[in-house]
Design a protein around this motif. Sequence first.
Motif, short mmCIF file in Angstrom:
data_model
loop_
_atom_site.label_atom_id
_atom_site.label_comp_id
_atom_site.label_asym_id
_atom_site.label_seq_id
_atom_site.Cartn_x
_atom_site.Cartn_y
_atom_site.Cartn_z
N VAL A 22 40.87 127.84 -73.61
CA VAL A 22 39.80 128.49 -72.88
C VAL A 22 40.28 129.82 -72.29
O VAL A 22 39.59 130.84 -72.37
CB VAL A 22 39.23 127.56 -71.78
N ALA A 23 41.47 129.83 -71.71
CA ALA A 23 41.98 131.05 -71.08
C ALA A 23 42.23 132.16 -72.10
O ALA A 23 41.99 133.34 -71.80
CB ALA A 23 43.27 130.75 -70.31
N ASP A 24 42.69 131.81 -73.29
CA ASP A 24 42.90 132.84 -74.31
C ASP A 24 41.58 133.53 -74.65
O ASP A 24 41.54 134.75 -74.81
CB ASP A 24 43.53 132.24 -75.57
N THR A 25 40.52 132.77 -74.75
CA THR A 25 39.20 133.36 -75.01
C THR A 25 38.74 134.19 -73.82
O THR A 25 38.30 135.33 -73.98
CB THR A 25 38.17 132.25 -75.31
N ALA A 26 38.85 133.63 -72.64
CA ALA A 26 38.40 134.34 -71.43
C ALA A 26 39.17 135.65 -71.24
O ALA A 26 38.58 136.66 -70.84
CB ALA A 26 38.56 133.43 -70.21
N GLN A 27 40.45 135.63 -71.52
CA GLN A 27 41.28 136.84 -71.39
C GLN A 27 40.73 137.97 -72.26
O GLN A 27 40.66 139.12 -71.83
CB GLN A 27 42.72 136.52 -71.81
N GLU A 28 40.31 137.64 -73.46
CA GLU A 28 39.76 138.65 -74.37
C GLU A 28 38.43 139.21 -73.86
O GLU A 28 38.09 140.36 -74.15
CB GLU A 28 39.54 138.04 -75.76
N LEU A 29 37.70 138.41 -73.12
CA LEU A 29 36.39 138.83 -72.63
C LEU A 29 36.43 139.58 -71.29
O LEU A 29 35.47 140.26 -70.94
CB LEU A 29 35.47 137.61 -72.50
N ARG A 83 27.90 138.42 -67.64
CA ARG A 83 27.70 137.05 -67.14
C ARG A 83 28.49 136.05 -67.99
O ARG A 83 29.19 135.19 -67.47
CB ARG A 83 26.22 136.68 -67.15
N LEU A 84 28.37 136.18 -69.30
CA LEU A 84 29.06 135.26 -70.19
C LEU A 84 30.58 135.40 -70.07
O LEU A 84 31.31 134.40 -70.13
CB LEU A 84 28.60 135.48 -71.63
N ALA A 85 31.06 136.61 -69.90
CA ALA A 85 32.50 136.83 -69.75
C ALA A 85 33.02 136.20 -68.46
O ALA A 85 34.07 135.54 -68.46
CB ALA A 85 32.81 138.33 -69.79
N ALA A 86 32.30 136.39 -67.36
CA ALA A 86 32.73 135.81 -66.08
C ALA A 86 32.66 134.28 -66.13
O ALA A 86 33.53 133.59 -65.59
CB ALA A 86 31.86 136.35 -64.95
N GLN A 87 31.64 133.77 -66.78
CA GLN A 87 31.52 132.31 -66.92
C GLN A 87 32.71 131.75 -67.70
O GLN A 87 33.26 130.71 -67.33
CB GLN A 87 30.21 132.00 -67.62
N ALA A 115 31.94 129.64 -77.27
CA ALA A 115 30.54 129.88 -77.60
C ALA A 115 30.05 131.16 -76.92
O ALA A 115 29.30 131.94 -77.53
CB ALA A 115 29.68 128.69 -77.19
N ASN A 116 30.49 131.40 -75.69
CA ASN A 116 30.13 132.64 -75.00
C ASN A 116 30.67 133.85 -75.77
O ASN A 116 29.98 134.86 -75.91
CB ASN A 116 30.67 132.65 -73.57
N ALA A 117 31.90 133.75 -76.25
CA ALA A 117 32.49 134.85 -77.01
C ALA A 117 31.68 135.12 -78.28
O ALA A 117 31.46 136.28 -78.64
CB ALA A 117 33.95 134.53 -77.36
N ALA A 118 31.23 134.07 -78.93
CA ALA A 118 30.40 134.24 -80.13
C ALA A 118 29.06 134.89 -79.78
O ALA A 118 28.59 135.78 -80.50
CB ALA A 118 30.19 132.89 -80.82
N ARG A 119 28.47 134.47 -78.69
CA ARG A 119 27.20 135.07 -78.26
C ARG A 119 27.39 136.54 -77.91
O ARG A 119 26.56 137.39 -78.26
CB ARG A 119 26.60 134.29 -77.09
N ILE A 120 28.48 136.85 -77.23
CA ILE A 120 28.77 138.25 -76.89
C ILE A 120 28.94 139.08 -78.16
O ILE A 120 28.41 140.19 -78.26
CB ILE A 120 30.02 138.34 -75.98
N ALA A 121 29.65 138.55 -79.13
CA ALA A 121 29.83 139.27 -80.40
C ALA A 121 28.49 139.54 -81.05
O ALA A 121 28.24 140.64 -81.58
CB ALA A 121 30.74 138.46 -81.34
N GLU A 122 27.62 138.56 -81.00
CA GLU A 122 26.27 138.69 -81.58
C GLU A 122 25.47 139.78 -80.85
O GLU A 122 24.83 140.62 -81.48
CB GLU A 122 25.57 137.33 -81.49
N ILE A 123 25.52 139.76 -79.53
CA ILE A 123 24.80 140.75 -78.73
C ILE A 123 25.32 142.15 -79.04
O ILE A 123 24.55 143.08 -79.29
CB ILE A 123 24.95 140.46 -77.22
N ARG A 124 26.64 142.30 -79.02
CA ARG A 124 27.25 143.62 -79.22
C ARG A 124 27.02 144.16 -80.64
O ARG A 124 27.12 145.35 -80.86
CB ARG A 124 28.73 143.57 -78.88
N ALA A 125 26.72 143.27 -81.57
CA ALA A 125 26.45 143.68 -82.96
C ALA A 125 24.94 143.78 -83.21
O ALA A 125 24.50 143.70 -84.36
CB ALA A 125 27.09 142.70 -83.93
#
Length: 180
Positions: A22-29, A83-87, A115-125
């Motif tokens: 989880v932290a590895d993903t959160a760090q990227e966000l 919001r998704l990154a902070a979550q 899942a948040n990272a995937a949603r963020i990728a989708e939004i940014r694209a």
Amino acid sequence: MTSVHGDFELTMGELRVVARYVADTAQELLPLFEEAHPDDGRPRAAVDAAREFIDGAPRTGLQRVASMDAHRAAQEAATETARLAAQAAGDAASAAYLHPIAKAHQVGHILRAAANAARIAEIRAGEDPAACDKALEEARARATPALRGILERYPPAPRGRSRTAQLMADLDASLRTPPA
């Protein structure tokens, strides 16, 4: 090694496996949150608290408080991406306290950040599902056999109404399928 008990047992080592994922993903966000809220250090503090636990420190109130603070930052975020990154950061800190109870909602503590990272990728694209699929594939690739073993102790994630809940259920199902 110290364990926590419930419907099954989780060792501190297993909790660290989850926290690392989880932290590895959160760090990227984190940069996405900090870009929108440069003066709010709560999500970064949550990832730092998770890292302390991952590096061998005992789980303490530090992780609980940092998690709650990051989730409050998520509620106050100006954009969905922030919001998704902070979550995700809050989830990283709370992973130290994953409960060993056979409840499907516990899967969120393991997979919601991805899942948040995937949603963020989708939004940014521009809502491009290919970006989402790529992010989910990266999350699957980072899932170690140990993480998959922990995940399989829990019931499958429910397919909720939100896009993130749907992505989490998809990721969960794919992680329970043996890799090709």
